[in-house]
Design an enzyme around this catalytic site. Structure first.
Site, mmCIF file in Angstrom:
data_model
loop_
_atom_site.group_PDB
_atom_site.id
_atom_site.type_symbol
_atom_site.label_atom_id
_atom_site.label_comp_id
_atom_site.label_asym_id
_atom_site.label_seq_id
_atom_site.Cartn_x
_atom_site.Cartn_y
_atom_site.Cartn_z
ATOM 1 N N GLU A 121 -3.615 -8.875 1.793
ATOM 2 C CA GLU A 121 -4.437 -7.673 1.967
ATOM 3 C C GLU A 121 -5.822 -7.881 1.337
ATOM 4 O OE1 GLU A 121 -2.170 -4.345 0.505
ATOM 5 O OE2 GLU A 121 -0.803 -4.409 2.229
ATOM 6 N N SER A 125 -5.067 -6.220 10.059
ATOM 7 C CA SER A 125 -3.661 -5.887 10.240
ATOM 8 C C SER A 125 -3.235 -6.195 11.682
ATOM 9 C CB SER A 125 -3.414 -4.436 9.820
ATOM 10 O OG SER A 125 -2.053 -4.193 9.658
ATOM 11 N N HIS A 130 -0.764 -8.608 5.539
ATOM 12 C CA HIS A 130 -0.114 -7.977 4.373
ATOM 13 C C HIS A 130 0.851 -8.986 3.734
ATOM 14 C CE1 HIS A 130 -1.526 -3.970 5.785
ATOM 15 N NE2 HIS A 130 -1.133 -4.342 6.984
#
Lengths: 294, 294
Positions: free
Chosen positions: A207, A138, A180
């Protein structure tokens, strides 16, 4: 001397930490498995800074996950200010690590706290000369390249300036890494970067998916999703210079590439798949651009 | 004789029906405004077939919306079987209409009930010779081209066969039209169509957005979102023929184009924008391919 450049594992967030751990087990393996020493950095997370309970949970989560993947030694460093980032004991631990894992949070924190510090220099030295694996998920993924996207809306309409780009930690040269990607519908915001900086490849990582790069050597996709690459270098038309900030963008002729889990490219042999190695000049050029170290 | 081909308004679903009605007012205008006669077809909706209350709500919704946009005459036909689709009175009403609007639902119903019927022939004649506007939203949009996507999952990973393509109503030749594009994250499924049929352009239309096409003449995007075009004709690499149904797809070198609201292309003058008309051979070829009538 045995110098060798290490691997990057760039993870799109929400990687499995309990079951098959497909992405984290790749990090574990590239960091040396049972002989490995992984350092987890929670720097990106403001919560880990402000709430000791969260910091402890983060540490336990990744220590359990990596230990479960067979890594010999896992340690978490909670570095949340410049002083911590320049602490010799921290830098020594990072330099001795065979793997460094950056958690999620806010990529601006990561860069403003680590950028140029002793810990950052130790990461770069370990990676470039010691063969260490540098991994991040992330925000920890976005921060890994020379140019880094700041936060921005995941809105459906691409508008001018919707995803500002700032300096990152500099392990890859030619890419902007977003995470994401499919789950949060981030095509529009990554296209807005292409329109603004057509020399940068936009790389959107799903993800539970990791893009594994050994710069200049090989590239592979692991996990359950895919990697989308946007290449605006041949862009034919855009209204970028005719609209104002926040206005909708027109863009034509961005090349799009979809690399699913299992995709492997080796600079010597080309794309490896079930049938036979494949290569073409176009593909080779693209992959070498993607894999260029900083 | 004054024969002229009409306009298509291809709507990505969830168009505004109460406030600015940007998309529906375009339909209203192209259908002749106060001199216009719009026929609304609820054929795609199984609910409108089975629940009279839903059928009434659909009718009221669009009759109120189009009347509010100043259309002189709006009428809803509830055609839910082949008999209704071949009813001479229905065909006459459709042939006399200056606009036909197809609601959402299931595009398979639309094609299996209307395909080749007197009503379908009346739509085609009205469009090709009478200048009628043919509009459809969601399923009513997908059904408009020669090749139509059937339903499929909006999943993040592109897999072989995830979006089957079937014959549609045939107003455009070279495109597969998908809707709710950015809102439902449908890049992956549209890419799967590109990998399978690289000769078809994948066209993803956002919600509350209309792609307006006068085949061979002009193209425009209206509403609040954008239109994403995927062109796989120059695809360099895919694993399509090496993986099984349901397996993840690799694709490289799909050209991607993003056309925002306000984008206008006229075959005579090129792209119209605030600065000045622009054209290039590449852009012209793309637009003409997109706009080819069936």
């Amino acid at each position: 001397m045995g110098e060798r450049r290490g691997h990057l594992v760039i993870i799109g967030g929400a990687e499995d930490r309990e079951d098959d751990k497909a992405v984290l087990s790749t990090v574990a393996e590239l960091a040396g498995g049972k002989d490995g020493r992984i350092v987890v950095l929670t720097t990106a997370s403001r919560q880990a800074d402000e709430e000791p309970e969260v910091a402890r949970e983060f540490a336990e989560l990744y220590e359990r996950a990596f230990t479960g993947c067979g890594v010999g030694e896992v340690r978490t460093l909670h570095i949340h200010d410049r002083r911590g980032a320049n602490e010799p004991e921290h830098a020594t631990a990072v330099r001795a690590a065979t793997g460094v894992f950056m958690t999620g949070g806010d990529q601006s924190r990561l860069v403003s706290i680590l950028g140029g510090s002793a810990v950052h220099r130790a990461m770069r030295a370990g990676f470039a000369r010691g063969g260490a694996c540098i991994a991040g998920t992330s925000a920890g993924a976005s921060a890994m390249s020379r140019h880094m996207p700041l936060g921005g809306p995941s809105e459906p309409v691409a508008t001018k300036g919707m995803l500002p780009v700032a300096p990152g930690l500099g392990f890859l040269r030619n890419v902007v890494l977003d995470q994401h990607f499919s789950q949060r519908g981030r095509l529009a915001r990554l296209l807005s970067v292409c329109a603004q900086n057509p020399f940068l490849l936009g790389v959107g990582i799903d993800e539970d998916t990791g893009l594994v790069v050994q710069p200049g050597v090989r590239l592979e996709v692991v996990g359950s999703g895919g990697v989308t690459v946007l290449d605006g270098r041949d862009m034919v038309y855009t209204n970028f210079n005719e609209v104002g900030r926040g206005e909708a963008l027109a863009i034509t002729d961005v090349r799009l590439h979809l690399l699913p889990t299992g995709f492997r490219f080796d600079v010597k042999t080309g794309v490896e798949d079930d049938a036979r190695p494949k290569r073409s000049d176009d593909l080779n050029e693209l992959m070498c651009t993607l894999m260029a170290g900083d």
